[in-house]
Every structure is written in C-alpha cells, then in structure tokens.
Enzyme design. Sequence first.
Site, mmCIF file in Angstrom:
data_model
loop_
_atom_site.group_PDB
_atom_site.id
_atom_site.type_symbol
_atom_site.label_atom_id
_atom_site.label_comp_id
_atom_site.label_asym_id
_atom_site.label_seq_id
_atom_site.Cartn_x
_atom_site.Cartn_y
_atom_site.Cartn_z
ATOM 1 N N ASP A 1 10.062 2.986 1.082
ATOM 2 C CA ASP A 1 9.517 1.760 1.672
ATOM 3 C C ASP A 1 10.706 0.985 2.229
ATOM 4 O O ASP A 1 11.463 0.363 1.491
ATOM 5 C CB ASP A 1 8.787 0.984 0.564
ATOM 6 C CG ASP A 1 8.365 -0.399 1.015
ATOM 7 O OD1 ASP A 1 8.671 -0.786 2.161
ATOM 8 O OD2 ASP A 1 7.741 -1.109 0.199
ATOM 9 N N LYS B 1 8.930 -7.838 10.126
ATOM 10 C CA LYS B 1 10.120 -8.185 9.327
ATOM 11 C C LYS B 1 11.396 -7.835 10.086
ATOM 12 O O LYS B 1 12.492 -8.148 9.654
ATOM 13 C CB LYS B 1 10.096 -7.441 7.995
ATOM 14 C CG LYS B 1 8.784 -7.652 7.264
ATOM 15 C CD LYS B 1 8.906 -7.617 5.802
ATOM 16 C CE LYS B 1 7.537 -7.549 5.167
ATOM 17 N NZ LYS B 1 7.282 -8.611 4.214
ATOM 18 N N CYS C 1 4.153 -10.398 -4.340
ATOM 19 C CA CYS C 1 3.420 -9.115 -4.340
ATOM 20 C C CYS C 1 4.116 -8.093 -5.231
ATOM 21 O O CYS C 1 4.168 -6.895 -4.917
ATOM 22 C CB CYS C 1 3.243 -8.548 -2.939
ATOM 23 S SG CYS C 1 2.237 -9.583 -1.883
ATOM 24 N N HIS D 1 6.753 -3.268 -4.504
ATOM 25 C CA HIS D 1 5.746 -4.155 -3.900
ATOM 26 C C HIS D 1 4.367 -3.564 -4.173
ATOM 27 O O HIS D 1 4.221 -2.342 -4.279
ATOM 28 C CB HIS D 1 6.027 -4.196 -2.394
ATOM 29 C CG HIS D 1 5.256 -5.184 -1.607
ATOM 30 N ND1 HIS D 1 3.958 -4.981 -1.200
ATOM 31 C CD2 HIS D 1 5.600 -6.402 -1.115
ATOM 32 C CE1 HIS D 1 3.545 -6.020 -0.485
ATOM 33 N NE2 HIS D 1 4.521 -6.903 -0.429
ATOM 34 N N GLN E 1 12.250 -3.968 3.845
ATOM 35 C CA GLN E 1 13.335 -4.951 3.772
ATOM 36 C C GLN E 1 14.673 -4.345 4.173
ATOM 37 O O GLN E 1 15.650 -5.077 4.333
ATOM 38 C CB GLN E 1 13.440 -5.539 2.354
ATOM 39 C CG GLN E 1 12.182 -6.218 1.866
ATOM 40 C CD GLN E 1 11.827 -7.459 2.689
ATOM 41 O OE1 GLN E 1 12.633 -7.972 3.471
ATOM 42 N NE2 GLN E 1 10.610 -7.943 2.529
HETATM 43 N N1 PMP Z 1 7.103 -3.393 0.941
HETATM 44 C C1 PMP Z 1 7.991 -4.378 0.838
HETATM 45 C C2 PMP Z 1 9.277 -4.144 0.097
HETATM 46 C C3 PMP Z 1 7.724 -5.610 1.419
HETATM 47 O O1 PMP Z 1 8.610 -6.609 1.322
HETATM 48 C C4 PMP Z 1 6.499 -5.799 2.098
HETATM 49 C C5 PMP Z 1 6.138 -7.134 2.718
HETATM 50 N N2 PMP Z 1 6.371 -8.219 1.867
HETATM 51 C C6 PMP Z 1 5.619 -4.736 2.195
HETATM 52 C C7 PMP Z 1 5.958 -3.538 1.609
HETATM 53 C C8 PMP Z 1 4.330 -4.837 2.926
HETATM 54 O O2 PMP Z 1 4.562 -5.025 4.275
HETATM 55 P P1 PMP Z 1 3.375 -5.435 5.259
HETATM 56 O O3 PMP Z 1 2.664 -6.569 4.613
HETATM 57 O O4 PMP Z 1 4.072 -5.821 6.513
HETATM 58 O O5 PMP Z 1 2.528 -4.217 5.421
#
Ligand code: PMP
Length: 406
Positions: A198, A224, A361, A121, A201
């Site tokens: 990270d 999430k 993203c 991401h 998910q």
């Molecule tokens: N890492 C991953 C794998 C994600 O799916 C996301 C959110 N789509 C993020 C980081 C970023 O999370 P946040 O926008 O809640 O900070």
Amino acid sequence: MTILTASPLLDRKGDFPGMAGDWAYLDTAATSQKPQAVIDAIARCYGPEYATVHRGVYERSATMTLRYEEARATVARFIGAATPDEVVFVRGATEGINLVAQSWGQRLQAGDRVLISALEHHSNIVPWQMLRDRAGIIIDVAPLTDDGRIDEDALIAMIRPETRLVAIAHVSNVLGGVADVARIADAAHAMGALLMVDGCQAAPRLALDMAALGCDFYVLSGHKLYGPTGIGVLWARAEILESMPPWQGGGAMIDTVTFEHTSYAPSPARFEAGTPHIEGVIGLAAAIDYVESVGIDRIHAHEAELVRRTRAALAGINSITLYGPQASAGILSFTMAGVHPHDIGTILDEAGVAIRAGHHCAQPLMKLLNVPATARASFGLYNSADDVDRLVAGLARVTRIFGIKP
Ligand code: PMP
C-alpha cells in the site's frame, strides 16, 4: 567565518491556490492540496479538449485517447513499471486493494493465509476480512517495533508455507515509518508468497522503482500525490495481471460479447470497465509532471527536515507523547496528557493550523498504542518552517487553555 549551507527547504506554496490565506495546512496525509498546473490540466480536459476515450472515431476523441494512454506511460515511468500495461487505473488505493482481494483473491482457499501488519489502514484490513468471510482464509498480523515500525524480523518469521500474500503499508499513515519493501519481498518470495504494498503515503514522498522494490502489487491514490480525487493506480507484474480474472463487467473490458459467451480484453483494459475517469487520469499525469519538476528526492528531504524540526520542538513540551520513529517520512502523531486530540485539533484550528485528530482509519493501531485517537501533523512539499512554528505556538496555546504545565 560563517559557512553557508543550502537550506533543504522548498518554497513552493505559491504554486498551490489551496494554500493561500492565513493558515497552516498540516493534513496532507489525508489529502494533498493541488498545484495550479493540475487544476489547469483538468480545466483544459473538461473544456476545449474534452471527448471520450477509446471509442471515438473522430479526431478529438483520438487525441484524448492518446493523452489518456500517455498518462499511463507517465505513471509507469514514475513508479518504474516495466511497461504501461502493468498500470491499471482505479478509484484509489482502496479500490486497488479490493481489486486484488476480489480478483487475485479468487485463487485463495480455506486455510490459505494473508499476512498484514498491526499498523495497516482499514483499507488494507477489511478487504482481507471480506475474503476471509467468503473463502475461509486466515489473516495473520505482524507486530510493531517499540518505535512504531513494522517489526520486519517478526513479520518475516511469520511467513509460513500457507502464506499466499503479504500485504503491508510502505509508509504508515499514522506513524510515518518506512518499510524495507525489498527485504520483505525477498522473504515472501522465498516462501512462495506474493507481496502487495500500500503505497498511498509513499508515492508522494519516496522515489519508487517497482523492479528495485521487488513487490508484486503496488497501490496508490492520486489525491495524496497532488492529483485529483477519484483516481488511483494498481500496479502488478504483467504475468500476474494477465492471470487475474476481471472483477467488474461492462464496456471497454471485453474482446467480443454474445449472449452465450464473452471474451475479455487483455490487461489493463480488462480491469477498467466502463468510461474511465478521464480528467482524473489527465490530472494525475499533470501532478506527476509537477512532482518530477520539483524532484521527489527534494520533496523527501524537505519533509524530513520539517518533521525533524517538529519532533525537536514537540519533544520540548513535557505533556506531549510522540509516536513513531525519529526518521518518519512526512508524518508524525502525538498525544497530549489530559487533552483529547479532538480538542487539540479544534484549538489549533482557531489558530489557523489544520491537523488531523482521530483514529486515522487505523483503529487496531490505536488499540495497540492504547489511545482512543492521536493528533497527526503531516507535511507536503508546500509547507514551510513557518507552518511548524505555528503548530508549536498553537500547542503552547492548548497547554495554556487546559492549564497544563508545558
Ligand atoms: N492506505 C493508506 C496508508 C492511506 O493513508 C490511505 C488514505 N488515508 C488509504 C490507504 C486509502 O486511500 P484512499 O482513501 O485514497 O483510497
């Protein structure tokens, strides 16, 4: 004779006001709907229980402080942290990674390397690029397997003596593959590198145990995990956190302040400057209580079954290309020949099916897959087999509208 086997599917839609109505919400990887228990906990926090934390000498504030710190203990238990002091509350995974890059990252020098993967991401790419621009570090990118998982053999072979940190997603937000964190942690440590995971998910789908995973940093986002927005967690091993300088200055993160000199509080307070997101923390603990009451293993089995059914149904539509491994955790991406994912999303929306269409993203991953975007269906504990049927019926409609032979 008929042998009855228990369906692994959960039936919890009724707990989620956001799931009411005639729609199939398949965008949980972007953000999850909230159970009533979380909404109630936040309402109580902002209502009869509201007061600040850590400073008040009056009873209401002392009670709120206890609840705030109990929430930290709840998170610590949920992720298998050694102590609650290893849990730092942040705004979300994005802020957690930026904290690591800006605080721990201060010890990196020109020529040091950070190893990420091709499916990350943006929030696990850009903070390292910012550090590269500041400190001259080098970013290495590990490739993927043909079925869209991090190629762990290749990644491990890329860990060099100059690699200070490996930073990877536990579960891909686009392809749903699950990384073998423990294996990568061992390999990183053998080369003297740390591992940051990270877990955005993964936290809503997999049982977590920091000791078993063996990583050094882990980040997740509350929204999430069926909790509120604006709250997340950075976990780090205590001795690493203690060795890290603060990254934001202000109230609550200090020990003593004079105009000449300030000394800092121990972690985690050192990393929580200012009045915290009190109702976010309380709401996150309520979300974890809810998830634990359902059972994370049952949630995982439920989503795995929905993904299995979806993959099987989509595999029957010739114009669809499916991405990611068969056993993806709650998330799958696809494209349809001749139809832009945004058009798929719009037509599905007319049929009451909410999916995500775009780059998720993860623009470098899109480039690697050689597509501008994908359509992504992602599941939560509240989805049903009916939601899968609606998705499949909606996609049949897309093929009819575009005159594609299904
Ligand atoms: N890492 C991953 C794998 C994600 O799916 C996301 C959110 N789509 C993020 C980081 C970023 O999370 P946040 O926008 O809640 O900070």
